[in-house]
Design a protein around this motif. Structure first.
Motif, PDB file in Angstrom:
ATOM      1  N   ALA A  50       7.167 -21.024 -62.791  1.00  0.00           N
ATOM      2  CA  ALA A  50       7.958 -21.802 -63.665  1.00  0.00           C
ATOM      3  C   ALA A  50       9.131 -22.690 -62.834  1.00  0.00           C
ATOM      4  CB  ALA A  50       8.748 -20.772 -64.579  1.00  0.00           C
ATOM      5  N   ARG A  51       9.631 -22.276 -61.688  1.00  0.00           N
ATOM      6  CA  ARG A  51      10.536 -23.036 -61.104  1.00  0.00           C
ATOM      7  C   ARG A  51      10.200 -24.239 -60.399  1.00  0.00           C
ATOM      8  NH1 ARG A  51      11.194 -23.057 -56.215  1.00  0.00           N
ATOM      9  NH2 ARG A  51      10.293 -20.890 -55.618  1.00  0.00           N
ATOM     10  N   ALA A  76       7.736 -14.131 -67.548  1.00  0.00           N
ATOM     11  CA  ALA A  76       8.745 -13.364 -66.526  1.00  0.00           C
ATOM     12  C   ALA A  76       9.837 -12.789 -67.250  1.00  0.00           C
ATOM     13  CB  ALA A  76       9.002 -14.504 -65.615  1.00  0.00           C
ATOM     14  N   GLY A  77      10.407 -13.442 -67.928  1.00  0.00           N
ATOM     15  CA  GLY A  77      11.515 -12.970 -68.950  1.00  0.00           C
ATOM     16  C   GLY A  77      11.480 -11.881 -69.595  1.00  0.00           C
ATOM     17  N   ALA A  82       7.987 -18.915 -67.741  1.00  0.00           N
ATOM     18  CA  ALA A  82       9.465 -18.282 -67.698  1.00  0.00           C
ATOM     19  C   ALA A  82       9.655 -17.366 -68.826  1.00  0.00           C
ATOM     20  CB  ALA A  82      10.424 -19.471 -67.922  1.00  0.00           C
ATOM     21  N   ARG A  83       8.992 -17.472 -70.023  1.00  0.00           N
ATOM     22  CA  ARG A  83       9.009 -16.448 -71.108  1.00  0.00           C
ATOM     23  C   ARG A  83       8.164 -15.249 -70.667  1.00  0.00           C
ATOM     24  NH1 ARG A  83       8.659 -21.045 -74.399  1.00  0.00           N
ATOM     25  NH2 ARG A  83       6.511 -21.059 -74.397  1.00  0.00           N
ATOM     26  N   PRO A 141       4.784 -11.020 -63.174  1.00  0.00           N
ATOM     27  CA  PRO A 141       6.151 -11.620 -64.020  1.00  0.00           C
ATOM     28  C   PRO A 141       6.964 -12.064 -62.839  1.00  0.00           C
ATOM     29  CG  PRO A 141       5.754  -9.565 -65.005  1.00  0.00           C
ATOM     30  CD  PRO A 141       4.553  -9.434 -63.643  1.00  0.00           C
ATOM     31  N   THR A 142       7.102 -11.516 -61.790  1.00  0.00           N
ATOM     32  CA  THR A 142       7.995 -12.109 -60.812  1.00  0.00           C
ATOM     33  C   THR A 142       7.387 -13.511 -60.093  1.00  0.00           C
ATOM     34  OG1 THR A 142       6.991 -10.794 -59.120  1.00  0.00           O
ATOM     35  CG2 THR A 142       9.016  -9.976 -60.017  1.00  0.00           C
ATOM     36  N   TRP A 192       1.703 -13.366 -66.965  1.00  0.00           N
ATOM     37  CA  TRP A 192       1.269 -14.575 -67.692  1.00  0.00           C
ATOM     38  C   TRP A 192      -0.293 -14.722 -67.337  1.00  0.00           C
ATOM     39  CZ3 TRP A 192       1.675 -19.918 -64.997  1.00  0.00           C
ATOM     40  CH2 TRP A 192       1.659 -20.953 -65.905  1.00  0.00           C
ATOM     41  N   ALA A 226       7.845 -16.472 -62.633  1.00  0.00           N
ATOM     42  CA  ALA A 226       8.943 -16.927 -62.494  1.00  0.00           C
ATOM     43  C   ALA A 226       9.320 -18.009 -61.268  1.00  0.00           C
ATOM     44  CB  ALA A 226      10.307 -15.740 -62.013  1.00  0.00           C
ATOM     45  N   ASP A 227       8.612 -17.659 -60.335  1.00  0.00           N
ATOM     46  CA  ASP A 227       8.295 -18.637 -59.333  1.00  0.00           C
ATOM     47  C   ASP A 227       7.784 -20.001 -59.861  1.00  0.00           C
ATOM     48  OD1 ASP A 227       9.784 -17.090 -57.491  1.00  0.00           O
ATOM     49  OD2 ASP A 227       8.189 -16.298 -56.487  1.00  0.00           O
TER      50      ASP A 227
END
Length: 99
Positions: A59-60, A90-91, A87-88, A52-53, A96, A56-57
């Motif tokens: 996704a950015r 990670a959120g 992002a979903r 997940p972390t 993923w 997030a990276d």
């Protein structure tokens, strides 16, 4: 054949993902591309997941690529779809997964 990507309805073919890799490499800075290249330059269709972390990276970085002026609109749409899925995941604190 193609990928089933968690947190998304996208199911791009292996060829589409390979072609997307070329687009991403063209618009991202070297370090950014190197940090996500393993997702798009896969030698096989073996399933994998992204923590997940890290998602997030990713996704950015994908959002930055999608918004780049040199990214063609059709590739930008797919890139945004993948960024949203990452992002979903990670959120939700979930991996993923690509299978």
């Amino acid at each position: 054949m193609g990928w089933t990507i968690s947190h998304s309805t996208a199911q791009p073919s292996y060829t589409t993902v390979s072609n997307l890799a070329a687009q991403l490499a063209h618009v991202l800075r070297g370090q950014e591309w190197r940090s996500i290249a393993y997702l798009f330059n896969r030698p096989t269709g073996d399933p994998f997941s992204v923590p997940p972390t890290e998602a997030a990276d990713v996704a950015r970085i994908l959002r930055r690529a999608a918004g780049h002026g040199l990214m063609p609109a059709d590739w930008a749409r797919l890139t945004r779809t993948l960024a949203d899925a990452a992002a979903r995941a990670a959120g939700a604190g979930q991996p993923w997964a690509w299978s």
